[in-house]
Enzyme design. Structure first.
Site, PDB file in Angstrom:
ATOM      1  N   LYS A  40       0.798  -1.206   0.000  1.00 25.16           N
ATOM      2  CA  LYS A  40       0.000   0.000   0.000  1.00 25.16           C
ATOM      3  C   LYS A  40       0.841   1.272   0.000  1.00 25.16           C
ATOM      4  O   LYS A  40       0.627   2.177  -0.812  1.00 25.16           O
ATOM      5  CB  LYS A  40      -0.899  -0.045   1.245  1.00 25.16           C
ATOM      6  N   THR A  41       1.801   1.331   0.897  1.00 27.40           N
ATOM      7  CA  THR A  41       2.651   2.519   0.964  1.00 27.40           C
ATOM      8  C   THR A  41       3.401   2.721  -0.343  1.00 27.40           C
ATOM      9  O   THR A  41       3.561   3.842  -0.823  1.00 27.40           O
ATOM     10  CB  THR A  41       3.663   2.390   2.119  1.00 27.40           C
ATOM     11  N   ASP A  88      -4.268   8.198   3.746  1.00 28.16           N
ATOM     12  CA  ASP A  88      -3.823   6.854   4.113  1.00 28.16           C
ATOM     13  C   ASP A  88      -4.577   6.395   5.362  1.00 28.16           C
ATOM     14  O   ASP A  88      -5.061   7.206   6.134  1.00 28.16           O
ATOM     15  CB  ASP A  88      -2.315   6.894   4.374  1.00 28.16           C
ATOM     16  N   GLU A  89      -4.649   5.086   5.556  1.00 25.11           N
ATOM     17  CA  GLU A  89      -5.337   4.516   6.724  1.00 25.11           C
ATOM     18  C   GLU A  89      -6.741   5.108   6.878  1.00 25.11           C
ATOM     19  O   GLU A  89      -7.155   5.470   7.981  1.00 25.11           O
ATOM     20  CB  GLU A  89      -4.528   4.769   8.006  1.00 25.11           C
ATOM     21  N   GLN A 110      -8.540  -3.575   9.364  1.00 20.23           N
ATOM     22  CA  GLN A 110      -7.510  -3.013  10.235  1.00 20.23           C
ATOM     23  C   GLN A 110      -7.983  -1.748  10.955  1.00 20.23           C
ATOM     24  O   GLN A 110      -7.170  -0.948  11.413  1.00 20.23           O
ATOM     25  CB  GLN A 110      -6.242  -2.717   9.434  1.00 20.23           C
ATOM     26  N   ARG A 131       1.670  -8.653  11.090  1.00 23.18           N
ATOM     27  CA  ARG A 131       2.959  -7.947  11.070  1.00 23.18           C
ATOM     28  C   ARG A 131       4.095  -8.917  10.793  1.00 23.18           C
ATOM     29  O   ARG A 131       5.201  -8.525  10.440  1.00 23.18           O
ATOM     30  CB  ARG A 131       3.248  -7.257  12.414  1.00 23.18           C
TER      31      ARG A 131
END
Length: 791
Positions: A43-44, A223-224, A254, A654
């Site tokens: 994503k980043t 983002d997020e 998330q 993670r």
DNA sequence: TAGTTTTAAGTTTTT
DNA sequence: CTTAAAACTA
């Protein structure tokens, strides 16, 4: 699958390494875009590449791009990575929502009557202010009300909003909220919620302003997005004109910040709110092996009301995650230490490959002490203890008051510290006098014309003459300290050259560190004032008596208060002198408390809360404390329980290569040991997705016994070699060179001994570089002498 | 009134 | 067990 139908041919080379969905997301234009990006799906990379692409191949002016994130860490990372692809990306505006709000309000807050030199109140400050408004209420009640107000602002609700009932229906709350807002306006400061809410109000109040911003920012990336709240949605809306290109990225699985107002519906309903939205799904996971994803999915699948998406591992098979049942939290800590220690000494991993995850910050303590004992290097992420320390808050209050003399909270905190005879009664009088000055119709002095409204420094001067001699002298000390610092700040005035304060233009801070002058009882603590701002900080802290006040405590408790004040001053030296620099510094302190405490330790285990792991990845992850009451917390049900489940999902995803989960049969809570039940989430894991070791509680069937050669070492008894021999601590006298172990500071050696007023004071130099002084024969439980061969 | 001792309460998670 | 708030004394 749309207008960008033939990418491969005309794609710039730096896009070729992206998969088709990622490319589609980067190249997309023309309509609002929602990117549903699963964990570890790059994503980043997509966002940073998109920024670079817009600048490089679409000819966008970097300054017309706004990208907002939720954490400073994420903002920094995004900026760094975008700049690597395209240097001009450094001119784009990459900020957190709150930092953007502060930036906006400093420049445009005046349309709401907000002074540009406002200070940002943190939660403690708002509670303090509220306490003065709620007189007889208990502390808990005040805190609760502060929380409700913060929540109201998250939902963009004013005191007179009918919908405020959703937050709290009692009418007394409305009144308190209204009075709080009124008082806040008088003071001229803002709280966290205001940083989002007020920009929206400003944009609505002034159409010209809104137009200016729509002209400036042609592209907005968020983002997020699953963690945005209603006010943030409103801000996005207010910034968007018909021409603005909006792209939001998120993952409903998330969403973990509901408790502070995050509204999952923002992402679920984005297509409805922004008509014509196209959706791109990123479902290829490049981070974790398949067994890890299987385990994570098997738990989060129990949630209802999700968009639903299937993550596929691009990495294929791997090691089955391990679930360890342990007797208690001491064993849990030992288990983690052992696991990491064996792996690292066996050269199969480095310390920095490992992360230990826990639900609450308090849980880090056990790991810290045991890791210190075993000499396992670690780094605690996000413990914001530094800025919550009394001495640091005192110094910041002084600085805040310097910037904004209407700051009642700051004033109350430091005006009588150290005790100068300015008691509560006097302070109340000053506050009253200040607000009287605001409304005074008495044309006598024309008070309310020259910006003196609510100015507590001015009000103090006005009441001076009518005070007792003691109070008068004390107040004058305080006022002149502030005045002196103000002169130093604004004029680069000659300032007393007395104490190494140095001129503000001193090019480098002298490293001539000398021993702390111990024997003398002189008042001025040895703080050094380096460059620019830090000189001002030091001056103020010393003149106002804060340094002296805390020095006294240092001698007794062996604390680090002076050192902390020095550290704060050092941090300030990064900012230019003058009011501008001071405001910048204060804003940084409020908005980004993540201390970059990477003091030379490059290879270290990461200790971190589950919430803080968002956006991070580690080769090996241990999730700890999987017990009912801890994770999830016992009273969670319904939506709250689902949020905890997503937190589990975030934690598990993670891990890149190896995942371990621990659960204890009993745990100490409030000092009492209580039996616990395994976490609900453990029951939800597909049985064959995990390898179980340790004694299974009822209801769990071991799928496999642990290897015989290891199982004994995995759960060692508590008595380490150091513990055994170190107990006889306090017999005999201290000598320079004695080795010591301290629960907080680790290993060290006595470097100096001297006679203090209350017995011998020993000075210990610890491995971490800290020098700490201790008094007499003390807290032997936290601090003990050890033998050389243990060391 | 300031500084001490005693008692009670409490731990989510963060910008 | 640790911290903050009320209670108490010099």
């Amino acid at each position: 699958m749309s207008k960008n139908s033939k990418p491969a041919a005309q794609v710039p080379p730096y896009l070729e390494t992206l998969n088709p969905e990622q490319q589609e997301a980067v190249l997309h234009s023309g309509s609002p875009l929602l990117i549903l990006a699963g964990a570890g799906s790059g994503k980043t990379r997509v966002i940073t590449t998109k920024i670079a692409y817009l600048i490089r191949d679409r000819g966008m002016d970097p300054r017309s791009i706004l990208a907002v994130t939720f954490t400073n860490k994420a903002a920094r990372e995004m900026a760094d990575r975008a700049r690597i692809i395209e240097p001009r990306a450094g001119d784009a505006m990459l900020r957190t929502f709150h930092s953007f709000g502060a930036w906006f309000l400093r420049r445009n807050g005046s349309v709401l009557g907000l002074n540009p030199s406002f200070v940002i109140y943190d939660d403690d400050d708002t509670v303090s202010l509220l306490a003065t408004l709620m007189g007889d209420s208990s502390r808990a009640e005040v805190k609760h009300t502060a929380h409700l107000i913060a929540r109201a602002k998250d939902y963009f609700l004013n005191p007179d909003d009918p919908e405020l009932d959703i937050i709290e229906h009692r009418s007394s709350f409305r009144k308190t909220y209204a009075r709080y807002e009124e008082r806040m306006l008088q003071i001229g400061n803002v709280d966290f919620g205001d940083l989002i809410k007020k920009p929206v109000e400003a944009l609505r109040v002034s159409p010209e302003l809104a137009q200016r911003f729509r002209d400036r920012f042609r592209v907005i990336l968020v983002d997020e997005y699953q963690d945005s709240n209603v006010a943030q949605f409103e801000l996005l809306k207010a910034l968007c004109g018909p021409e603005t290109y909006v792209c939001v990225v998120g993952d409903d699985d998330q969403s973990i910040y509901r408790f502070r107002g995050a509204e999952v519906r923002n992402i679920l309903e984005f297509p409805d709110r922004f008509p014509g939205t196209e959706i791109v799904r990123l479902e290829r996971n490049y981070r974790s092996t398949a067994p890890i994803l299987d385990l994570a999915s098997s738990v989060v699948d129990h949630n209802e009301g999700r968009l639903g998406k299937k993550l596929r591992s691009e990495r294929g098979p791997g090691k089955t995650p391990t679930l360890a049942f342990l007797p208690d939290q001491d064993s849990e800590v030992a288990f983690c230490a052992e696991l990491i220690g064996q792996s690292v000494s066996g050269k199969t991993s480095r310390y920095s490959d490992w992360a230990v995850l826990y639900r609450t910050n308090a849980q880090s303590l056990g790991f810290e002490t045991e890791f210190l004992r075993r000499r396992i290097p670690y780094r605690v992420v996000g413990s914001l203890k530094f800025y919550e320390r009394e001495e640091v808050k005192d110094a910041l209050a002084l600085l805040s008051f310097l910037v904004n003399p209407r700051d009642e909270v700051a004033f109350r905190r430091v005006v009588n510290k150290p005790a100068r005879g300015v008691g509560a009664a006097t302070v109340d009088r000053i506050v009253l006098e200040a607000s009287a000055g605001m409304f005074a119709g008495d044309g006598g002095l024309g008070l309310s014309q020259d910006g003196l409204e609510g100015d507590l420094a001015a009000a103090s001067r006005r009441v001076l003459s009518s005070l007792s001699a003691k109070a008068k002298a004390g107040l004058e000390t305080f006022l002149s300290a502030v005045e002196g610092a103000r002169t130093l700040l604004s004029g680069d005035g000659p300032g007393g050259e007395d104490d190494g304060g140095g001129s503000a233009s001193d090019p480098e801070s002298p490293k001539t560190k000398s021993k702390k002058g111990g024997k003398k009882k002189e008042a001025a603590p040895d703080l050094r004032g380096g460059v620019g701002l830090s000189a001002c900080v030091v001056r103020l802290v010393q003149d106002a008596g804060i340094a002296e006040y805390h020095l006294a405590h240092d001698e007794i408790a062996g604390n680090q208060r002076i050192a902390n004040l020095q550290e704060l001053a050092n941090a300030a030296s990064l900012y230019p002198a003058g009011e501008e620099g001071l405001l910048e510094f204060l804003e940084h302190v409020e908005l980004d408390r993540s201390m970059e405490q990477d003091e030379g330790v490059d290879d270290a285990v990461t200790l971190i809360t589950l919430h803080n792991t968002k956006g991070l990845e580690f080769p090996r992850v241990i999730m700890t404390g999987l017990e009912q009451g801890v994770f999830p917390r016992d009273d969670k049900k319904g939506d709250d329980l689902e949020e905890e489940r997503r937190l589990f999902y975030v934690g598990a995803t993670r891990a890149m290569d190896e995942l371990y989960i621990t659960s204890c049969a009993q745990r100490r809570l409030f000092g009492r040991t209580q039996p616990t039940q395994p976490s609900l989430f453990l029951h939800e894991i597909t049985p064959d997705a995990v390898r179980i070791i340790g004694s299974c509680p009822y209801g769990f069937t071991p799928t496999e016994q642990p290897p015989a050669d290891r199982s004994s070492g995995m759960v060692p008894n508590r008595s380490g070699p150091i513990n055994g021999q170190a107990k006889r601590s306090s017999d005999g006298r201290w000598q320079v060179g004695d080795r010591v172990f301290h629960d907080d500071y680790g290993y060290g050696a006595v470097t100096n001994i001297r006679e203090g007023d209350d017995g011998p004071v020993i000075q210990v130099g610890f491995e971490t570089g800290r020098e700490v002084r201790f008094l007499s024969e003390f807290q032997s439980s936290r601090f003990m002498k050890i033998q050389a061969d243990d060391f």
